[in-house]
Design a protein around this motif. Structure first.
Motif, PDB file in Angstrom:
ATOM      1  N   GLY A 193       0.786  -1.226   0.000  1.00 18.80           N
ATOM      2  CA  GLY A 193       0.000   0.000   0.000  1.00 18.80           C
ATOM      3  C   GLY A 193       0.816   1.272   0.000  1.00 18.80           C
ATOM      4  N   VAL A 194       2.125   1.168  -0.259  1.00 23.68           N
ATOM      5  CA  VAL A 194       2.985   2.352  -0.313  1.00 23.68           C
ATOM      6  C   VAL A 194       2.857   2.968  -1.703  1.00 23.68           C
ATOM      7  CG1 VAL A 194       5.344   3.236  -0.124  1.00 23.68           C
ATOM      8  CG2 VAL A 194       4.584   1.368   1.353  1.00 23.68           C
ATOM      9  N   LEU A 195       2.521   4.237  -1.749  1.00 25.14           N
ATOM     10  CA  LEU A 195       2.225   4.897  -3.020  1.00 25.14           C
ATOM     11  C   LEU A 195       3.494   5.358  -3.731  1.00 25.14           C
ATOM     12  CD1 LEU A 195      -0.792   6.882  -1.617  1.00 25.14           C
ATOM     13  CD2 LEU A 195      -0.965   5.183  -3.424  1.00 25.14           C
ATOM     14  N   PRO A 201      26.996   9.550  -9.611  1.00 27.97           N
ATOM     15  CA  PRO A 201      27.016   8.194 -10.161  1.00 27.97           C
ATOM     16  C   PRO A 201      26.659   7.186  -9.075  1.00 27.97           C
ATOM     17  CG  PRO A 201      29.244   9.085  -9.944  1.00 27.97           C
ATOM     18  CD  PRO A 201      28.311  10.209  -9.702  1.00 27.97           C
ATOM     19  N   GLY A 202      25.787   6.243  -9.429  1.00 28.93           N
ATOM     20  CA  GLY A 202      25.360   5.234  -8.472  1.00 28.93           C
ATOM     21  C   GLY A 202      24.252   5.676  -7.537  1.00 28.93           C
ATOM     22  N   GLN A 203      23.743   6.896  -7.728  1.00 23.98           N
ATOM     23  CA  GLN A 203      22.723   7.445  -6.810  1.00 23.98           C
ATOM     24  C   GLN A 203      21.356   7.491  -7.490  1.00 23.98           C
ATOM     25  OE1 GLN A 203      23.077  11.621  -5.754  1.00 23.98           O
ATOM     26  NE2 GLN A 203      22.502  11.209  -3.647  1.00 23.98           N
ATOM     27  N   TYR A 204      20.305   7.187  -6.698  1.00 22.90           N
ATOM     28  CA  TYR A 204      18.943   7.113  -7.233  1.00 22.90           C
ATOM     29  C   TYR A 204      17.965   7.710  -6.230  1.00 22.90           C
ATOM     30  CZ  TYR A 204      21.411   3.749 -10.135  1.00 22.90           C
ATOM     31  OH  TYR A 204      22.334   3.165 -10.962  1.00 22.90           O
ATOM     32  N   GLU A 205      16.724   7.875  -6.688  1.00 22.27           N
ATOM     33  CA  GLU A 205      15.688   8.414  -5.805  1.00 22.27           C
ATOM     34  C   GLU A 205      14.359   7.730  -6.068  1.00 22.27           C
ATOM     35  OE1 GLU A 205      13.260  12.487  -5.830  1.00 22.27           O
ATOM     36  OE2 GLU A 205      15.304  12.802  -5.069  1.00 22.27           O
ATOM     37  N   ILE A 206      13.596   7.553  -4.991  1.00 21.16           N
ATOM     38  CA  ILE A 206      12.225   7.065  -5.087  1.00 21.16           C
ATOM     39  C   ILE A 206      11.342   8.022  -4.303  1.00 21.16           C
ATOM     40  CG2 ILE A 206      12.548   5.514  -3.093  1.00 21.16           C
ATOM     41  CD1 ILE A 206      10.542   3.599  -4.427  1.00 21.16           C
ATOM     42  N   ALA A 207      10.177   8.351  -4.845  1.00 25.63           N
ATOM     43  CA  ALA A 207       9.294   9.314  -4.185  1.00 25.63           C
ATOM     44  C   ALA A 207       7.859   8.808  -4.198  1.00 25.63           C
ATOM     45  CB  ALA A 207       9.380  10.676  -4.873  1.00 25.63           C
ATOM     46  N   PRO A 208       7.148   8.989  -3.084  1.00 24.57           N
ATOM     47  CA  PRO A 208       5.757   8.533  -2.992  1.00 24.57           C
ATOM     48  C   PRO A 208       4.764   9.681  -3.184  1.00 24.57           C
ATOM     49  CG  PRO A 208       6.552   9.005  -0.807  1.00 24.57           C
ATOM     50  CD  PRO A 208       7.645   9.426  -1.771  1.00 24.57           C
ATOM     51  N   ILE A 209       3.499   9.333  -3.307  1.00 22.93           N
ATOM     52  CA  ILE A 209       2.412  10.299  -3.261  1.00 22.93           C
ATOM     53  C   ILE A 209       2.139  10.614  -1.785  1.00 22.93           C
ATOM     54  CG2 ILE A 209      -0.037  10.654  -3.803  1.00 22.93           C
ATOM     55  CD1 ILE A 209       0.319   8.716  -6.137  1.00 22.93           C
ATOM     56  N   PHE A 210       1.645  11.818  -1.536  1.00 23.45           N
ATOM     57  CA  PHE A 210       1.390  12.265  -0.172  1.00 23.45           C
ATOM     58  C   PHE A 210       0.367  11.390   0.545  1.00 23.45           C
ATOM     59  CE2 PHE A 210       3.431  15.619  -2.128  1.00 23.45           C
ATOM     60  CZ  PHE A 210       3.713  16.663  -1.260  1.00 23.45           C
ATOM     61  N   THR A 211       0.557  11.272   1.865  1.00 23.83           N
ATOM     62  CA  THR A 211      -0.448  10.655   2.727  1.00 23.83           C
ATOM     63  C   THR A 211      -0.293  11.261   4.107  1.00 23.83           C
ATOM     64  OG1 THR A 211      -1.381   8.546   3.453  1.00 23.83           O
ATOM     65  CG2 THR A 211       1.021   8.704   3.394  1.00 23.83           C
ATOM     66  N   SER A 212      -1.115  10.853   5.058  1.00 21.80           N
ATOM     67  CA  SER A 212      -1.034  11.433   6.396  1.00 21.80           C
ATOM     68  C   SER A 212       0.350  11.192   6.985  1.00 21.80           C
ATOM     69  CB  SER A 212      -2.103  10.827   7.309  1.00 21.80           C
ATOM     70  OG  SER A 212      -1.777   9.495   7.629  1.00 21.80           O
ATOM     71  N   THR A 213       0.790  12.108   7.830  1.00 24.12           N
ATOM     72  CA  THR A 213       2.160  12.071   8.340  1.00 24.12           C
ATOM     73  C   THR A 213       2.476  10.772   9.063  1.00 24.12           C
ATOM     74  OG1 THR A 213       2.115  14.470   8.579  1.00 24.12           O
ATOM     75  CG2 THR A 213       3.828  13.305   9.768  1.00 24.12           C
TER      76      THR A 213
END
Length: 697
Positions: A255-257, A267-279
């Protein structure tokens, strides 16, 4: 769509499995904060157990977040014995609501002693239970708070929930004054962007520093770094794509958005970002994200590094905390609308944030403090250690207008024409973004960019929620007594614009000029964790958290002790690791190479006494004094750590010593070792190089 949330005991599952009256009663607790009844918990527990068993679970755990910053769990099976020597599967409401994990070895900052070890976990029904699948085993994880026998919070979640309660209460007071009589709750929402590095697992296993500390304590930069700016948003190779795909599937099932993925600057660095939800849920989800990144990386023969600065001289990792406020009716209170100068409610909440950040800048800085972040902040890759707010042209202009009275206009963005007939004109935002700002307004939220990549987002959000709640309290107290609401509101907003605009800065936060300007404005510049943590026990902070019921003085002081102790312990572990690697890996490797050089010289001169061995001698002459210096610097670092241990009685004094003496000795040892790395044969150097780790994936 078919499997999103399949491993979550979410609202859809509860609606299907719970009787209507139980479902409604549970939602009264979740949505309105009403007390949870035991009879409701009994029904929920039975339904939760049946659902978990149907999905392969044999055990359950009260999943909590102690002061280590990680998650913790103790597994109990559902089995219960029967009189005929068999078992049945049971799970009661009492077992759901309360656990007693003891957990006496977690950091407590003096709140409890080992001989008074009783600790309790309490079900947090506002965050849904979930099933975690590990190596074919399924565990029912029940999010919980963790407290001591005397009621003090021993975790990250309890104060977070308290802070959410207080900001909801105070925000509702403001909304009522604006005529909103229907909203029942205001919820702070968060979307936490997570940066990380990936390297080959085999290299990680060959480096003691990475295994024990999460960062490289030795290592020189490769000939090519990130200066070509070709990694950022670049094409993701197949191996990393496969890793990301599995990460997404794991997270979606929970259930993680998870929404966005891309290559980051280094180099070698990445990012993942979710949709907002309650804190609260966002905080739980971010812990799940970090755990999933590690777990899936291991399956793919990779190692995920979440340290803020795993590679010296290479862009580090942060965790951008995108914070906003929303009502239960779906209204974002930080949404400016088309004419923000006319939106008094929006200006009220924006001004509350401005005042809160200015008055509690040191506390906000402390919430993002850890040893890894000390390497990152202000290094021309992340916000400086100075807290400031970026508002953009439109809102900055409105704040300037507020200083002189009532604002009467808003800057419009217009259209952005690209100049190619086949490309459409784009609606232009009324303001740009500022990636150098630690606390930036980005349309309908504030992005706190200072948060460390390895840190739980609980602490920063506890602080943001509480300081904004405090200012809203002050506003509501005045407005509720005012005979002329609009006149008093105008006076409050004007006061904030005049008195707190010093914290607003839309320029380059990386520049030296800003450091000087910030000092002129009187803004704090707390460059190290050891300094920043002191803000936790100031009289102002103690009064703030006490008034809002978020922390008692005892709970605050415990965190002060814990964080300082963690700071010192982290640097001590790094120092001891450096000594170990220097003594047992680097020194022997350099000696072997020196011996090989000497033997080479002797062999050549024996074969040809007239042969020119100047190059070999020159290299040997460079190595010899550095080898001696390496031995001396290793001894100096070892002595510094021994001295630090004798300061154990004073956490602050010890922390400052580690910062000023031990860390300096570490840097000096590294400088010598890194000089040796560029001289020693590539194949004889005992540690995988930066080139291998950053570019061979």
């Amino acid at each position: 769509m078919d499997f999103f949330g399949k491993n979550v005991f979410n609202d859809a599952v509860m609606r299907e499995r719970l009787p209507k009256n139980t479902y409604k009663a549970l939602h009264k607790t979740i949505d309105e904060g009403l007390p949870l009844q035991l009879e409701v918990a009994e029904v929920v527990a039975n339904a939760m157990k049946d659902w978990a068993i149907e999905n392969g679970a044999t055990h359950y755990t009260h999943w909590f977040q102690p002061m280590t910053g990680f998650t913790a769990e103790k597994h109990d099976s559902f089995i219960s014995p029967t009189h005929d020597g068999k078992v049945i599967m049971e799970f009661s409401g009492k077992e759901l609501i309360k656990g007693e994990p003891d957990a006496s070895s977690f950091p407590n900052g003096g709140i409890r002693s080992t001989f008074e070890a009783r600790g309790y976990t309490a079900w947090d029904c506002t965050s849904p239970a979930f099933l975690r699948e590990d190596a074919g085993k399924v565990i029912l994880c029940i999010p919980t708070a963790f407290c001591s026998y005397t009621g003090e919070a021993l975790d990250k979640k309890t104060p977070l929930l308290r802070s959410m309660e207080t900001i909801s209460k105070q925000a509702l007071r403001i909304l009522r004054l604006f005529g909103n009589t229907t909203a029942k709750r205001v919820t702070p929402t968060v979307g936490a962007e997570q940066e990380y590095f990936l390297i080959e697992k085999k290299y990680h296993q060959k480096r003691l520093d990475l295994m024990l500390t999460g960062r490289t304590l030795f290592g020189v930069l490769p000939p090519k770094g990130q200066e070509m700016e070709d990694h950022y948003f670049g094409i993701i190779n197949e191996r990393v794509t496969a890793f990301m795909q599995e990460v997404n599937i794991e997270l979606w099932k929970l259930g993680v958005l998870a929404k966005t993925q891309h290559k980051e600057a280094a180099p070698g660095q990445y990012e993942i970002a979710p949709i907002f939800t309650s804190t609260n849920i966002a905080t739980d989800h971010n812990q799940i994200v970090m755990d999933t990144l590690h777990k899936v990386a291991n399956r793919h023969g990779l190692a995920c590094l979440l340290h803020e600065k795993p590679f010296a001289g290479v862009n580090g990792s942060g965790k951008h905390n995108n914070w906003s406020l929303c009502t239960d009716e779906g209204v974002n209170l930080l949404e400016p609308g088309k004419t923000p100068h006319e939106n008094a409610q929006f200006l009220t909440f924006i001004c509350a944030v401005i005042k809160a950040v200015d008055e509690y800048a040191a506390l906000l800085r402390a919430s993002a403090a850890n040893p890894g972040n000390d390497h990152r902040l202000g290094a021309n890759e992340a916000p400086p250690a100075i807290i400031s707010i970026f508002l953009g042209d439109e809102l900055s202009d409105i704040i300037e207008q507020l200083k002189n009275g009532k604002p009467n206009s808003s800057k419009q963005g217009g259209e952005l024409t690209i100049g190619v007939s086949t490309l459409p004109s784009l609606p232009k935002d009324s303001t740009d973004r500022n990636r150098t700002s630690p606390f930036a307004f980005t349309g309908n939220k504030f992005e706190f960019r200072m948060v460390p990549s390895s840190l739980s987002i609980a602490d920063p959000n506890v602080v943001i929620n509480t300081i904004v709640a405090e200012v809203l309290t002050q506003m509501a107290n005045r407005l509720e007594k005012a005979k002329d609401f609009h006149g008093e509101l105008q006076a409050i907003l004007q006061e904030i614009a005049i008195q707190h605009s010093r914290v607003i800065f839309d320029g380059n936060g990386y520049s030296e000029d800003w450091v000087k300007e910030a000092a002129r404005r009187g803004l704090p510049n707390l460059s190290s964790t050891a300094e920043a943590i002191s803000a936790l026990i100031s009289e102002k902070t103690t009064e703030l958290f006490k008034n809002h019921g978020v922390f008692s003085a005892t709970e605050l002081h415990s965190r002060y002790e814990i964080y300082l102790e963690q700071y010192s312990k982290t640097i001590n572990i790094e120092a001891l690791t450096m000594v170990d690697v220097a003594k047992r890996q680097i020194l022997p490797a350099v000696m072997r190479y020196s011996t090989e050089l000497a033997n080479s010289i002797n062999t050549i001169r024996t074969a040809d006494p007239e042969a020119d061995v100047l190059a070999q001698r020159s290299l040997l002459n460079e190595l010899s004094p550095l080898l001696k210096e390496l031995s001396l610097k290793t001894k100096a670092l070892q002595d510094a750590t021994s001295t630090a241990k004798h300061l154990h009685g004073d956490a602050y004094k010890q922390g400052i010593y580690y910062r000023d003496v031990v860390f300096k000795a570490m840097q000096e040892l590294r400088q010598v070792a890194d000089k040796l790395e560029v001289l020693v044969d590539y194949d004889m150097w005992p540690l995988p190089s930066y080139t291998k780790m950053l570019f061979r994936l």
